[in-house]
Design a protein around this motif. Structure first.
Motif, PDB file in Angstrom:
ATOM      1  N   GLY A 184      75.245   4.793  52.605  1.00  0.00           N
ATOM      2  CA  GLY A 184      74.479   5.401  54.197  1.00  0.00           C
ATOM      3  C   GLY A 184      75.079   7.172  53.231  1.00  0.00           C
ATOM      4  O   GLY A 184      74.199   7.312  51.834  1.00  0.00           O
ATOM      5  N   LEU A 238      83.764  -3.893  56.206  1.00  0.00           N
ATOM      6  CA  LEU A 238      82.293  -2.081  55.710  1.00  0.00           C
ATOM      7  C   LEU A 238      81.791  -2.946  56.320  1.00  0.00           C
ATOM      8  O   LEU A 238      81.795  -3.822  55.960  1.00  0.00           O
ATOM      9  CB  LEU A 238      83.037  -2.331  54.140  1.00  0.00           C
ATOM     10  CG  LEU A 238      84.038  -1.529  53.130  1.00  0.00           C
ATOM     11  CD1 LEU A 238      83.644  -2.464  51.934  1.00  0.00           C
ATOM     12  CD2 LEU A 238      83.990  -0.313  53.411  1.00  0.00           C
ATOM     13  N   THR A 239      80.068  -1.482  56.592  1.00  0.00           N
ATOM     14  CA  THR A 239      79.041  -1.956  56.597  1.00  0.00           C
ATOM     15  C   THR A 239      78.401  -1.315  55.325  1.00  0.00           C
ATOM     16  O   THR A 239      79.091  -0.332  54.612  1.00  0.00           O
ATOM     17  CB  THR A 239      78.981  -1.056  58.042  1.00  0.00           C
ATOM     18  OG1 THR A 239      79.317   0.168  57.948  1.00  0.00           O
ATOM     19  CG2 THR A 239      80.018  -1.021  58.812  1.00  0.00           C
ATOM     20  N   HIS A 267      79.951   5.792  49.032  1.00  0.00           N
ATOM     21  CA  HIS A 267      80.683   6.514  48.553  1.00  0.00           C
ATOM     22  C   HIS A 267      81.048   6.438  47.511  1.00  0.00           C
ATOM     23  O   HIS A 267      80.646   6.854  47.058  1.00  0.00           O
ATOM     24  CB  HIS A 267      81.716   4.714  49.344  1.00  0.00           C
ATOM     25  CG  HIS A 267      83.439   4.612  49.541  1.00  0.00           C
ATOM     26  ND1 HIS A 267      84.411   4.713  48.446  1.00  0.00           N
ATOM     27  CD2 HIS A 267      84.266   4.404  50.699  1.00  0.00           C
ATOM     28  CE1 HIS A 267      85.199   4.717  48.482  1.00  0.00           C
ATOM     29  NE2 HIS A 267      84.924   4.689  50.241  1.00  0.00           N
ATOM     30  N   THR A 299      89.767  -1.242  52.280  1.00  0.00           N
ATOM     31  CA  THR A 299      89.310  -1.921  53.671  1.00  0.00           C
ATOM     32  C   THR A 299      88.124  -3.011  52.986  1.00  0.00           C
ATOM     33  O   THR A 299      88.115  -2.544  51.996  1.00  0.00           O
ATOM     34  CB  THR A 299      88.835  -1.445  54.634  1.00  0.00           C
ATOM     35  OG1 THR A 299      88.371  -1.507  55.484  1.00  0.00           O
ATOM     36  CG2 THR A 299      87.695  -0.639  54.289  1.00  0.00           C
ATOM     37  N   PHE A 358      87.659   0.974  48.080  1.00  0.00           N
ATOM     38  CA  PHE A 358      87.545   0.881  49.934  1.00  0.00           C
ATOM     39  C   PHE A 358      88.674   1.258  50.440  1.00  0.00           C
ATOM     40  O   PHE A 358      88.673   1.207  51.873  1.00  0.00           O
ATOM     41  CB  PHE A 358      86.410   0.401  50.048  1.00  0.00           C
ATOM     42  CG  PHE A 358      85.790   0.321  48.741  1.00  0.00           C
ATOM     43  CD1 PHE A 358      84.556   1.382  48.470  1.00  0.00           C
ATOM     44  CD2 PHE A 358      84.516  -0.616  49.235  1.00  0.00           C
ATOM     45  CE1 PHE A 358      83.563   1.423  47.790  1.00  0.00           C
ATOM     46  CE2 PHE A 358      83.383  -0.833  47.741  1.00  0.00           C
ATOM     47  CZ  PHE A 358      82.560   0.331  46.969  1.00  0.00           C
ATOM     48  N   SER A 394      76.292   1.044  55.542  1.00  0.00           N
ATOM     49  CA  SER A 394      76.551   2.567  56.190  1.00  0.00           C
ATOM     50  C   SER A 394      77.761   3.346  55.461  1.00  0.00           C
ATOM     51  O   SER A 394      77.176   4.089  55.001  1.00  0.00           O
ATOM     52  CB  SER A 394      75.954   2.836  57.414  1.00  0.00           C
ATOM     53  OG  SER A 394      75.749   3.978  58.033  1.00  0.00           O
ATOM     54  N   ASP A 395      78.617   2.584  55.349  1.00  0.00           N
ATOM     55  CA  ASP A 395      79.960   3.207  54.469  1.00  0.00           C
ATOM     56  C   ASP A 395      79.949   3.144  53.536  1.00  0.00           C
ATOM     57  O   ASP A 395      80.141   4.320  52.346  1.00  0.00           O
ATOM     58  CB  ASP A 395      81.078   1.915  54.953  1.00  0.00           C
ATOM     59  CG  ASP A 395      81.613   1.395  56.288  1.00  0.00           C
ATOM     60  OD1 ASP A 395      81.473   2.893  57.134  1.00  0.00           O
ATOM     61  OD2 ASP A 395      81.974   0.988  56.492  1.00  0.00           O
ATOM     62  N   LEU A 396      78.614   2.153  52.935  1.00  0.00           N
ATOM     63  CA  LEU A 396      78.643   2.608  51.447  1.00  0.00           C
ATOM     64  C   LEU A 396      77.157   3.349  51.179  1.00  0.00           C
ATOM     65  O   LEU A 396      77.570   3.401  50.024  1.00  0.00           O
ATOM     66  CB  LEU A 396      79.091   0.895  50.467  1.00  0.00           C
ATOM     67  CG  LEU A 396      80.285  -0.343  50.984  1.00  0.00           C
ATOM     68  CD1 LEU A 396      79.990  -1.550  50.274  1.00  0.00           C
ATOM     69  CD2 LEU A 396      81.752   0.603  50.417  1.00  0.00           C
ATOM     70  N   ARG A 409      86.937  -4.963  46.916  1.00  0.00           N
ATOM     71  CA  ARG A 409      86.828  -3.339  48.036  1.00  0.00           C
ATOM     72  C   ARG A 409      88.084  -3.321  48.613  1.00  0.00           C
ATOM     73  O   ARG A 409      87.949  -1.375  48.592  1.00  0.00           O
ATOM     74  CB  ARG A 409      85.861  -4.644  49.124  1.00  0.00           C
ATOM     75  CG  ARG A 409      84.673  -5.361  48.935  1.00  0.00           C
ATOM     76  CD  ARG A 409      84.408  -5.799  50.441  1.00  0.00           C
ATOM     77  NE  ARG A 409      83.222  -6.417  49.612  1.00  0.00           N
ATOM     78  CZ  ARG A 409      82.760  -7.400  49.829  1.00  0.00           C
ATOM     79  NH1 ARG A 409      83.980  -8.496  50.129  1.00  0.00           N
ATOM     80  NH2 ARG A 409      81.988  -8.581  49.345  1.00  0.00           N
TER      81      ARG A 409
END
Length: 143
Positions: free
Chosen positions: A123, A116-117, A127, A113, A111, A119-121, A107
């Motif tokens: 949504g 994460l949520t 991503h 970080t 990413f 939605s970040d990935l 991760r």
């Protein structure tokens, strides 16, 4: 009764009004579905943008709804749900993408970080490194 109530209504105006009203009612109903896991990823009733590669679009849709061959084939085969050997919990899309510490290093690599949520990935705008991450952890072809 006044004369303006007797005037014919243009079909296109009526159609546009009805479509708008139906969309409004659908959105109000969806807004009340706060416990639905898809609602947090897609709070609007508008259509998702599709990806140009159909295989990626299918994978993304399965990730969004949380149903993949890997996480749900046990239901068809009447088997026990697959369990994460490290965490001792049933595998889920959420666990694989967000929770499982086994994938934290990946991760961070993909990413930048480990916090994460979904939605970040997956949504509205997935991503850009999502598919590279899925390939690296060996999950892409299990979706």
């Amino acid at each position: 009764m006044s004369d303006h109530m007797q005037q014919p209504v243009c079909y296109q105006d009526l159609k546009t009004y009805i479509q708008s009203y139906i969309h409004h009612i659908s959105q109000e109903t969806w807004n009340q579905q706060i416990l639905n896991k898809l609602h947090s990823i897609h709070p609007s009733t508008s259509h998702w943008a599709t990806l140009p590669v159909r295989r990626h679009d299918v994978c993304l849709t399965r990730l969004r709804i949380g149903h993949t061959r890997f996480t749900h084939k046990h239901l068809l085969l009447a088997e026990k749900a697959p369990e994460c050997p490290f965490c001792k919990v049933p595998y889920s899309v959420y666990h694989i993408l967000i929770d499982c510490p086994v994938f934290n290093h990946h991760r961070i690599t993909f990413f930048h970080t480990s916090v994460l949520t979904l939605s970040d990935l997956v949504g509205e705008s997935p991503h850009q490194n999502l598919f590279a991450f899925l390939l690296k952890i060996g999950f892409l072809y299990l979706i």
